[in-house]
Write a protein that holds these residues in place. Structure first.
Motif, mmCIF file in Angstrom:
data_model
loop_
_atom_site.group_PDB
_atom_site.id
_atom_site.type_symbol
_atom_site.label_atom_id
_atom_site.label_comp_id
_atom_site.label_asym_id
_atom_site.label_seq_id
_atom_site.Cartn_x
_atom_site.Cartn_y
_atom_site.Cartn_z
ATOM 1 N N ASP A 27 70.715 5.401 68.423
ATOM 2 C CA ASP A 27 70.512 5.195 69.856
ATOM 3 C C ASP A 27 71.861 5.163 70.552
ATOM 4 O OD1 ASP A 27 69.640 4.592 72.399
ATOM 5 O OD2 ASP A 27 69.270 2.458 71.960
ATOM 6 N N PRO A 28 72.391 6.336 70.888
ATOM 7 C CA PRO A 28 73.724 6.405 71.511
ATOM 8 C C PRO A 28 73.824 5.616 72.809
ATOM 9 C CG PRO A 28 72.998 8.581 70.788
ATOM 10 C CD PRO A 28 71.819 7.670 70.667
ATOM 11 N N ASN A 29 72.729 5.451 73.550
ATOM 12 C CA ASN A 29 72.783 4.777 74.853
ATOM 13 C C ASN A 29 72.750 3.263 74.728
ATOM 14 O OD1 ASN A 29 72.886 7.242 76.165
ATOM 15 N ND2 ASN A 29 70.669 7.328 76.503
ATOM 16 N N GLY A 30 72.499 2.738 73.532
ATOM 17 C CA GLY A 30 72.579 1.306 73.307
ATOM 18 C C GLY A 30 71.416 0.490 73.845
ATOM 19 N N THR A 31 70.247 1.092 73.991
ATOM 20 C CA THR A 31 69.080 0.307 74.408
ATOM 21 C C THR A 31 68.760 -0.759 73.367
ATOM 22 O OG1 THR A 31 68.154 2.130 75.704
ATOM 23 C CG2 THR A 31 66.613 0.417 74.977
ATOM 24 N N ILE A 32 68.881 -0.375 72.079
ATOM 25 C CA ILE A 32 68.709 -1.371 71.023
ATOM 26 C C ILE A 32 69.980 -1.396 70.178
ATOM 27 C CG2 ILE A 32 66.179 -1.261 70.940
ATOM 28 C CD1 ILE A 32 66.389 0.590 68.531
ATOM 29 N N VAL A 33 70.443 -2.604 69.917
ATOM 30 C CA VAL A 33 71.650 -2.795 69.111
ATOM 31 C C VAL A 33 71.285 -3.712 67.960
ATOM 32 C CG1 VAL A 33 74.011 -3.675 69.068
ATOM 33 C CG2 VAL A 33 73.135 -2.503 71.124
ATOM 34 N N GLU A 34 71.578 -3.260 66.705
ATOM 35 C CA GLU A 34 71.130 -4.010 65.531
ATOM 36 C C GLU A 34 71.916 -5.306 65.341
ATOM 37 O OE1 GLU A 34 70.225 -3.521 60.735
ATOM 38 O OE2 GLU A 34 71.281 -1.930 61.824
ATOM 39 N N GLN A 35 71.153 -6.317 64.916
ATOM 40 C CA GLN A 35 71.745 -7.554 64.432
ATOM 41 C C GLN A 35 71.785 -7.424 62.900
ATOM 42 O OE1 GLN A 35 69.692 -11.026 66.046
ATOM 43 N NE2 GLN A 35 69.188 -9.912 67.932
ATOM 44 N N THR A 36 72.861 -6.841 62.395
ATOM 45 C CA THR A 36 72.932 -6.406 60.995
ATOM 46 C C THR A 36 72.754 -7.531 59.987
ATOM 47 O OG1 THR A 36 75.340 -6.584 61.107
ATOM 48 C CG2 THR A 36 74.373 -4.430 61.552
ATOM 49 N N ALA A 37 73.099 -8.733 60.380
ATOM 50 C CA ALA A 37 72.992 -9.850 59.426
ATOM 51 C C ALA A 37 71.535 -10.169 59.081
ATOM 52 C CB ALA A 37 73.676 -11.092 59.996
ATOM 53 N N LEU A 38 70.605 -9.665 59.900
ATOM 54 C CA LEU A 38 69.188 -9.997 59.691
ATOM 55 C C LEU A 38 68.405 -8.892 58.984
ATOM 56 C CD1 LEU A 38 68.369 -11.668 63.155
ATOM 57 C CD2 LEU A 38 69.012 -12.773 60.997
ATOM 58 N N LYS A 39 69.078 -7.841 58.546
ATOM 59 C CA LYS A 39 68.338 -6.755 57.883
ATOM 60 C C LYS A 39 67.768 -7.253 56.553
ATOM 61 C CE LYS A 39 72.353 -4.719 55.554
ATOM 62 N NZ LYS A 39 73.175 -3.502 55.398
ATOM 63 N N LYS A 40 66.645 -6.671 56.198
ATOM 64 C CA LYS A 40 65.952 -7.115 54.990
ATOM 65 C C LYS A 40 65.309 -5.919 54.303
ATOM 66 C CE LYS A 40 62.058 -10.045 53.537
ATOM 67 N NZ LYS A 40 60.949 -10.917 54.013
ATOM 68 N N GLU A 41 65.654 -5.757 53.007
ATOM 69 C CA GLU A 41 65.067 -4.655 52.248
ATOM 70 C C GLU A 41 63.625 -4.995 51.861
ATOM 71 O OE1 GLU A 41 67.306 -3.487 48.870
ATOM 72 O OE2 GLU A 41 69.219 -3.376 49.957
#
Length: 470
Positions: free
Chosen positions: A195-209
């Motif tokens: 998402d180049p426009n930045g509508t959604i920005v990940e909170q990487t610490a919360l990712k879960k496999e």
């Protein structure tokens, strides 16, 4: 001169004449009414007979419907499909592990332990409403987000897209979680978002496999990408609902193929319920005595054909079949009983009601299913034929109804013809009395004239005598 009007009243027709009886002094209307009441008695009798036949038809039709239901129930007890075999599968803790089976499964008990449930991969993002339309790519699939879209509108766009491989959920006003639509181990490369426009920005610490379910059956370990496991026990589907406590496996038990006890018991109880309802209806009509003045009451009082049918139906409940397994030759061996047909002291023999010993019925089906099936199939054929001889289309009751309908049609024709004759008779009587009144009036008028003339002549003679004397 006085006048008389004439009235003629039939069942549905009113003539413009009225008889007053001014000339005769008689209540000619009452005289005609009395004569017509006597003349109408045959019509009244015939109408009452017709009402009685119509009431009889109503009762017979209702009884026929009840008997057909009973016949259908008894026929169903003889269906081979009622005894189709299936296997029961139970779990000692269905909240943690539930189990079902399809066509067949390996018989026995299985100890199942669950150490991990399968779940989906997840990524969490901060959402900012776009000022212009934005295109977001998720696992190679593009989603178009209109300018000014709220977080809920974004979620709805994702979830309504059948081609998307993720679900979206808003956890607060600016946080959205994307979850894979399938569970299981996905490795580290999951839910790839651009998402180049930045509508959604990940909170990487919360990712879960995502992860697989891990379990064991009788000590043999297994994994599954889903919490629905179909390859752990042959023919059994396990639904994993939770992790089992250490050292406390859940027991899954698979029964041997057998007819469904509940299905057979339900079918027997349905038959008994409908049978008792119909028998009660017939008994009510058989014992309802005729009521003077009401031809619709007691139309089936002591009806021989229905009494005979009841006796035969009750007898069939305890009559033993032929060439059947020992101890399973009649319904009474299933716990379905009634008093003997000749037992005058038994309440059940008097009203024909059946009772079911549920424990005996269940035990018979569970311990001797083949014997129960053989007995029911033989009894079903015999009993269904017995009832259908009376209740089925073309049976005895149908013949009675057709005969009654024919009589009713003939009676209607007779009543119509008799009413026409009565109307003619009333008109004739009305005219006769009108003519009588008219003749009497003429005589009365003539008498008045004669008396008047005689009075005038007498007066003249008196005057002449007085003049001569002078």
């Amino acid at each position: 001169m006085s006048t008389q009007s004439v009235s003629s009243t039939s069942n549905n027709t009113t003539s413009p004449f009225q008889i007053t009886g001014l000339a005769s002094g008689l209540n000619t209307n009452a005289i005609i009414a009395a004569e017509m009441a006597v003349a109408k008695e045959p019509v009244t009798d015939l109408t009452n007979q017709e009402d009685g036949l119509q009431a009889l038809d109503t009762q017979l039709t209702s009884i026929q419907g009840g008997l057909q239901t009973v016949a259908n129930d008894s026929q169903a007890l003889g269906f081979a499909s009622l005894f189709n075999t299936s296997q029961s599968v139970t779990s000692s803790d269905p909240d943690l592990i539930s189990a079902t089976t399809g066509a067949g499964a390996g018989v026995g008990g299985y100890e199942v332990e669950v150490t991990q449930l399968a779940n989906s991969s997840q990524r969490t993002f901060t959402y900012t409403s776009p000022t212009t339309a934005d295109t977001i790519t998720i696992d190679g699939h593009q989603e178009t987000i209109p300018a000014g879209a709220s977080i809920q509108e974004f979620v709805n766009t994702i979830n309504s897209d059948s081609n998307a491989d993720v679900y979206a959920a808003s956890t607060d006003s600016n946080t959205v979680v994307l979850s894979s639509r399938s569970t299981g181990d996905t490795g580290s490369t999951f839910i790839q978002v651009s998402d180049p426009n930045g509508t959604i920005v990940e909170q990487t610490a919360l990712k879960k496999e995502g992860q697989n379910a891990e379990f064991s059956v009788d000590g043999v370990g297994g994994i599954s990408a889903s919490n629905t496991v179909t390859n752990a026990i042959a023919g059994v589907s396990l639904q994993l609902g939770g992790v089992t406590p250490t050292g406390a496996p859940v027991t899954v038990s698979v029964g041997a193929p057998a007819p469904s006890t509940s299905a057979v018991v339900s079918a027997v109880n349905q038959f008994v319920s409908d049978y008792n309802s119909t028998i009660s209806q017939i008994e009510t009509q058989l014992t309802q005595t005729p009521v003077s003045g009401d031809p619709t009451q007691g139309t089936l009082f002591g009806d021989f054909e229905l009494q005979n049918l009841l006796s035969e139906m009750r007898t069939s409940m305890y009559t033993a079949g032929t060439a059947l397994p020992t101890g399973m030759t009649s319904l009474s061996d299933l716990g379905v009983t009634t008093g003997a047909a000749t037992d005058a002291t038994s309440a059940t023999s008097q009203n024909g009601q059946l009772t079911v010993d549920q424990s005996a019925l269940t035990e018979a089906v569970e311990t001797n299913p083949s014997g129960v099936q053989a007995m029911l199939q033989q009894w079903s054929q015999s009993f269904t034929t017995l009832v259908n001889n009376d209740a089925a289309p073309g049976g005895t009751i149908d013949s009675r109804l057709q005969g009654n309908d024919s009589e009713i049609t003939q009676m209607n024709t007779q009543i119509s013809a008799m009413n026409t004759m009565l109307a003619d008779k009333q008109t004739s009587l009305t005219m006769e009395y009108a003519e009588l009144e008219s003749a009497l009036e003429k005589i009365q008028n003539q008498g008045s004239s004669l008396n008047s003339a005689l009075g005038t002549s007498s007066s003249s003679s008196s005057s002449s005598s007085s003049s001569s004397s002078s």
